[in-house]
Design a protein around this motif. Structure first.
Motif, PDB file in Angstrom:
ATOM      1  N   ASP A 312       0.835  -1.211   0.000  1.00  0.00           N
ATOM      2  CA  ASP A 312       0.000   0.000   0.000  1.00  0.00           C
ATOM      3  C   ASP A 312       0.865   1.254   0.000  1.00  0.00           C
ATOM      4  O   ASP A 312       0.513   2.263  -0.618  1.00  0.00           O
ATOM      5  CB  ASP A 312      -0.922  -0.004   1.222  1.00  0.00           C
ATOM      6  N   ASP A 313       1.999   1.198   0.689  1.00  0.00           N
ATOM      7  CA  ASP A 313       2.900   2.344   0.697  1.00  0.00           C
ATOM      8  C   ASP A 313       3.476   2.599  -0.697  1.00  0.00           C
ATOM      9  O   ASP A 313       3.643   3.755  -1.109  1.00  0.00           O
ATOM     10  CB  ASP A 313       4.032   2.114   1.690  1.00  0.00           C
ATOM     11  N   ASP A 314       3.780   1.526  -1.415  1.00  0.00           N
ATOM     12  CA  ASP A 314       4.269   1.684  -2.788  1.00  0.00           C
ATOM     13  C   ASP A 314       3.211   2.360  -3.650  1.00  0.00           C
ATOM     14  O   ASP A 314       3.504   3.271  -4.435  1.00  0.00           O
ATOM     15  CB  ASP A 314       4.617   0.320  -3.400  1.00  0.00           C
ATOM     16  N   ARG A 315       1.993   1.898  -3.501  1.00  0.00           N
ATOM     17  CA  ARG A 315       0.889   2.468  -4.273  1.00  0.00           C
ATOM     18  C   ARG A 315       0.729   3.961  -3.967  1.00  0.00           C
ATOM     19  O   ARG A 315       0.575   4.779  -4.877  1.00  0.00           O
ATOM     20  CB  ARG A 315      -0.398   1.704  -3.950  1.00  0.00           C
ATOM     21  N   ALA A 316       0.798   4.309  -2.705  1.00  0.00           N
ATOM     22  CA  ALA A 316       0.645   5.711  -2.324  1.00  0.00           C
ATOM     23  C   ALA A 316       1.787   6.559  -2.883  1.00  0.00           C
ATOM     24  O   ALA A 316       1.584   7.724  -3.259  1.00  0.00           O
ATOM     25  CB  ALA A 316       0.589   5.836  -0.804  1.00  0.00           C
ATOM     26  N   LEU A 317       2.985   5.986  -2.952  1.00  0.00           N
ATOM     27  CA  LEU A 317       4.153   6.712  -3.428  1.00  0.00           C
ATOM     28  C   LEU A 317       4.013   7.145  -4.881  1.00  0.00           C
ATOM     29  O   LEU A 317       4.525   8.196  -5.282  1.00  0.00           O
ATOM     30  CB  LEU A 317       5.403   5.838  -3.262  1.00  0.00           C
ATOM     31  N   VAL A 318       3.305   6.349  -5.685  1.00  0.00           N
ATOM     32  CA  VAL A 318       3.240   6.610  -7.132  1.00  0.00           C
ATOM     33  C   VAL A 318       1.830   6.929  -7.618  1.00  0.00           C
ATOM     34  O   VAL A 318       1.596   7.037  -8.818  1.00  0.00           O
ATOM     35  CB  VAL A 318       3.797   5.395  -7.921  1.00  0.00           C
ATOM     36  N   ALA A 319       0.882   7.084  -6.698  1.00  0.00           N
ATOM     37  CA  ALA A 319      -0.529   7.182  -7.082  1.00  0.00           C
ATOM     38  C   ALA A 319      -0.798   8.315  -8.059  1.00  0.00           C
ATOM     39  O   ALA A 319      -1.543   8.145  -9.039  1.00  0.00           O
ATOM     40  CB  ALA A 319      -1.401   7.346  -5.832  1.00  0.00           C
ATOM     41  N   ASP A 320      -0.200   9.490  -7.825  1.00  0.00           N
ATOM     42  CA  ASP A 320      -0.503  10.616  -8.713  1.00  0.00           C
ATOM     43  C   ASP A 320      -0.048  10.364 -10.136  1.00  0.00           C
ATOM     44  O   ASP A 320      -0.717  10.758 -11.096  1.00  0.00           O
ATOM     45  CB  ASP A 320       0.111  11.913  -8.161  1.00  0.00           C
ATOM     46  N   ARG A 321       1.089   9.679 -10.294  1.00  0.00           N
ATOM     47  CA  ARG A 321       1.605   9.390 -11.629  1.00  0.00           C
ATOM     48  C   ARG A 321       0.813   8.272 -12.308  1.00  0.00           C
ATOM     49  O   ARG A 321       0.462   8.366 -13.494  1.00  0.00           O
ATOM     50  CB  ARG A 321       3.083   9.018 -11.552  1.00  0.00           C
TER      51      ARG A 321
END
Length: 374
Positions: A312-321
């Motif tokens: 989930d942290d990975d997803r949050a890190l790149v969510a905007d892109r």
């Protein structure tokens, strides 16, 4: 109404299992095919110390692309002037403009200056969170904080290797002024001594400023009456601020009578939405590698990406892109690009596509051009 021009931004991606040689040859091949498909210009990015990106010397690549094509405009997206001198940039690009008159774009960016400023800003208190929103169908996500990238040891290493010991980047506005003066033949130092760039002076280089916010680059491009490229693909949260700041500051010049804005977007096109989503699946892990501070990894295949750990942290890190990447069939992506164009009032769109297989990347651009121009 004529169709809005489509152009390409190429990072010269290295595919997982491939080589830098493959990446460089793929860039030249893609440029030839892009010209055949009717793309307007072909820009090369500048990135350093990244195993997955081979575009560290854009001027060299621009020369190769220009030699392999006939009418395509070719340029930089963008030269990082924070670790260059104005004279070295003008001489390099002046050489290209002399060899390929009427075809070379010099895009300038603040990356070097921003490295120093951002390092200072990272120590300050984080700003309050900003919610994402949708504006007339265009997603404007929450802003991304670069604090984790700035704290990575590789960030300090990159900065150290790009600068002479003790060197401090001069103000961006001063460097842009020097570039324009050297090109125009009216450069004078503080003592009134003139200097003349050979090659460079008197060439027909088209100078652009690139920016990811409504800050100095956007305002300076407007004040100088230069064309401006705004990065939805890098900083989607700030795209509306960037184009608004540019237009608000715009003053007519010998270059432009009216503002001219290019807006970039990450795009993957395939025959069907499902096929496109499969090709785009490695994009999240690839962006994660950049935002973790380690630098871009070679672009994985869909199968390799599926085997990578993902939290989930990975997803949050790149969510905007990831959420602002335009992925789908030709019809799906064209509708998304039209929304981006209409909301930003872009005069031109700059598309960047990365897939593992070169053939898929070529096909994505060809499918998009055909649908866009029909």
């Amino acid at each position: 109404m004529p169709s809005t021009p489509l152009s390409i931004l190429d990072l010269c991606p290295v595919p997982a299992g491939g080589t830098v040689t493959d990446a460089l040859r793929n860039t030249v091949d893609l440029a030839r095919r892009a010209e055949q498909s009717g793309y307007h210009r072909y820009w090369l990015a500048e990135h350093h110390l990244a195993a997955g990106v081979a575009s560290s010397a854009p001027a060299v690549l621009i020369g190769q692309v220009a030699a392999a094509t006939s009418v395509l405009r070719v340029g930089s997206g963008a030269v990082q002037v924070g670790h260059r001198t104005a004279l070295s940039v003008v001489e390099e690009f002046g050489t290209l403009a002399t060899l390929y008159p009427g075809r070379i774009d010099l895009g300038l960016g603040r990356s070097g200056q921003r490295r120093v400023e951002a390092a200072r800003e990272s120590a300050a208190l984080a700003p309050p969170p900003v919610a994402g929103r949708v504006v007339d169908g265009l997603l404007i996500p929450p802003p991304f904080s670069y604090a984790s990238v700035l704290a990575a040891p590789r960030f300090a290493l990159t900065t150290a290797l790009l600068h002479q010991p003790g060197a401090q980047p001069p103000p961006f506005g001063e460097q842009v002024a020097d570039v324009l003066a050297l090109l125009g033949g009216d450069y004078r130092d503080a003592d009134g001594l003139d200097a003349h760039a050979v090659p460079g002076e008197g060439t027909d280089l088209q100078v652009w400023l690139l920016g990811s916010s409504g800050g100095e680059s956007a305002r300076l491009a407007g004040a100088l009456g230069l064309p401006f490229a705004a990065n939805y693909h890098v900083s989607p949260s700030a795209i509306l601020d960037a184009v608004a700041a540019y237009r608000a500051a715009f003053q007519p010049s010998a270059t432009l009578a009216e503002p001219y804005v290019v807006v970039s977007a990450d795009v993957v096109v395939a025959e069907t939405d499902g096929a496109a989503r499969r090709l785009a699946a490695p994009y999240g892990p690839w962006v994660r590698s950049i935002r973790s501070g380690e630098g871009a990894i070679p672009f994985p295949s869909p199968e390799q990406a599926a085997a990578l750990p993902w939290t989930d942290d990975d997803r949050a890190l790149v969510a905007d892109r990831v959420d602002t990447q335009f992925v789908g069939s030709p019809g799906t992506v064209v509708e998304l690009l039209r929304t981006l164009r209409d909301v930003t009032a872009a005069d031109e769109l700059l598309v960047t596509t990365i897939t593992h297989a070169h053939g898929d990347r070529v096909s994505s651009y060809e499918l998009l051009a055909k649908e866009w121009n029909d």
